[in-house]
Design a protein around this motif. Structure first.
Motif, PDB file in Angstrom:
ATOM      1  N   PRO A 268     -16.108 -27.099   2.906  1.00  0.00           N
ATOM      2  CA  PRO A 268     -17.188 -26.690   3.810  1.00  0.00           C
ATOM      3  C   PRO A 268     -17.899 -27.895   4.424  1.00  0.00           C
ATOM      4  N   CYS A 269     -18.439 -27.667   5.603  1.00  0.00           N
ATOM      5  CA  CYS A 269     -19.292 -28.660   6.279  1.00  0.00           C
ATOM      6  C   CYS A 269     -20.615 -28.727   5.519  1.00  0.00           C
ATOM      7  N   CYS A 270     -21.149 -29.932   5.324  1.00  0.00           N
ATOM      8  CA  CYS A 270     -22.398 -30.058   4.558  1.00  0.00           C
ATOM      9  C   CYS A 270     -23.618 -29.717   5.407  1.00  0.00           C
ATOM     10  N   CYS A 271     -23.410 -29.433   6.689  1.00  0.00           N
ATOM     11  CA  CYS A 271     -24.543 -29.051   7.555  1.00  0.00           C
ATOM     12  C   CYS A 271     -24.621 -27.536   7.686  1.00  0.00           C
ATOM     13  N   CYS A 272     -23.547 -26.896   8.158  1.00  0.00           N
ATOM     14  CA  CYS A 272     -23.575 -25.434   8.347  1.00  0.00           C
ATOM     15  C   CYS A 272     -23.100 -24.689   7.108  1.00  0.00           C
ATOM     16  N   GLY A 273     -22.505 -25.407   6.156  1.00  0.00           N
ATOM     17  CA  GLY A 273     -22.065 -24.773   4.916  1.00  0.00           C
ATOM     18  C   GLY A 273     -20.768 -24.000   5.031  1.00  0.00           C
TER      19      GLY A 273
ATOM     20  N   VAL B  32     -19.455 -33.591   7.825  1.00  0.00           N
ATOM     21  CA  VAL B  32     -19.905 -32.564   8.777  1.00  0.00           C
ATOM     22  C   VAL B  32     -18.743 -32.130   9.662  1.00  0.00           C
ATOM     23  N   CYS B  33     -18.877 -30.911  10.221  1.00  0.00           N
ATOM     24  CA  CYS B  33     -17.826 -30.387  11.088  1.00  0.00           C
ATOM     25  C   CYS B  33     -18.118 -30.773  12.552  1.00  0.00           C
ATOM     26  N   PRO B  34     -17.108 -30.728  13.407  1.00  0.00           N
ATOM     27  CA  PRO B  34     -17.331 -31.121  14.809  1.00  0.00           C
ATOM     28  C   PRO B  34     -18.282 -30.189  15.557  1.00  0.00           C
ATOM     29  N   TRP B  35     -18.412 -28.927  15.127  1.00  0.00           N
ATOM     30  CA  TRP B  35     -19.321 -27.992  15.795  1.00  0.00           C
ATOM     31  C   TRP B  35     -20.773 -28.408  15.542  1.00  0.00           C
ATOM     32  N   CYS B  36     -21.050 -28.882  14.322  1.00  0.00           N
ATOM     33  CA  CYS B  36     -22.414 -29.338  14.007  1.00  0.00           C
ATOM     34  C   CYS B  36     -22.711 -30.684  14.668  1.00  0.00           C
ATOM     35  N   ILE B  37     -21.661 -31.449  15.003  1.00  0.00           N
ATOM     36  CA  ILE B  37     -21.881 -32.672  15.789  1.00  0.00           C
ATOM     37  C   ILE B  37     -22.192 -32.266  17.228  1.00  0.00           C
TER      38      ILE B  37
END
Ligand SMILES: [Zn+2]
Ligand SMILES: [Zn+2]
Length: 177
Positions: A25-30, A51-56
């Protein structure tokens, strides 16, 4: 998987190696989005994961962790919105020294990826930039020549290729340990 966000300054972050497939999982959106960012992230406190590219792309990773992916000091003289886009909403890339982001025609350039001497030969203007940056009148020409010959996309030293979004000129710099 949702379509990858568009990054005007980093058109193909999968190809450049800044994003990797991952079930974590991404540590921003989970959410496990299938891809995680593996390049540098400068934060006051270390983020608890990747983090995932969507949260970037939507700026949430930068806001949540007070993070920059590229140090803004490397982008002096450009409009604030360009600096903000590159530093806070664009995946950066791994390099030996602190990463630089090249600019041309009053805009940040698009990062195309790490390259070696073979790829640079296809873009003589980019090769010339590296040559003039490393040229040193106190050293013999063959030192520079062997440095250039040693450049490799997965090597040390490495060159980093960009393309101007306005005029299309290729730009590059090189670093190593
Ligand atoms: Zn995320
Ligand atoms: Zn240009």
């Amino acid at each position: 998987m949702t379509a990858l966000p568009t990054f005007p300054y980093h058109p193909d972050p999968l190809a450049t190696g800044s994003l990797r497939p991952s079930a974590e999982p991404c540590c921003c959106c989970g959410q496990p989005r299938g891809l995680l960012y593996v390049g540098p992230m400068y934060t006051a406190q270390e983020a608890p994961g990747r983090v995932c590219p969507w949260c970037i792309a939507d700026g949430s990773a930068a806001r949540r962790f007070d993070a920059e992916f590229t140090d803004a000091s490397e982008l002096t003289g450009l409009p604030d919105d360009v600096v903000e886009e590159v530093c806070s909403r664009t995946p950066a890339f791994s390099s030996w020294q602190q990463g630089r982001w090249l600019a041309h025609c009053a805009d940040a350039a698009a990062f195309l990826g790490p390259v070696g001497i073979e790829e640079l030969r296809a873009h003589p203007e980019a090769l010339e930039m590296i040559r003039s940056e490393f040229a040193d009148p106190r050293r013999k020409e063959h030192f520079l020549q062997s440095f250039l010959e040693a450049l490799h996309a997965d090597g040390n030293p490495t060159a980093y290729l960009f393309r101007c979004r306005a005029c299309g000129e290729h730009l590059a710099y090189a670093d190593g340990t």
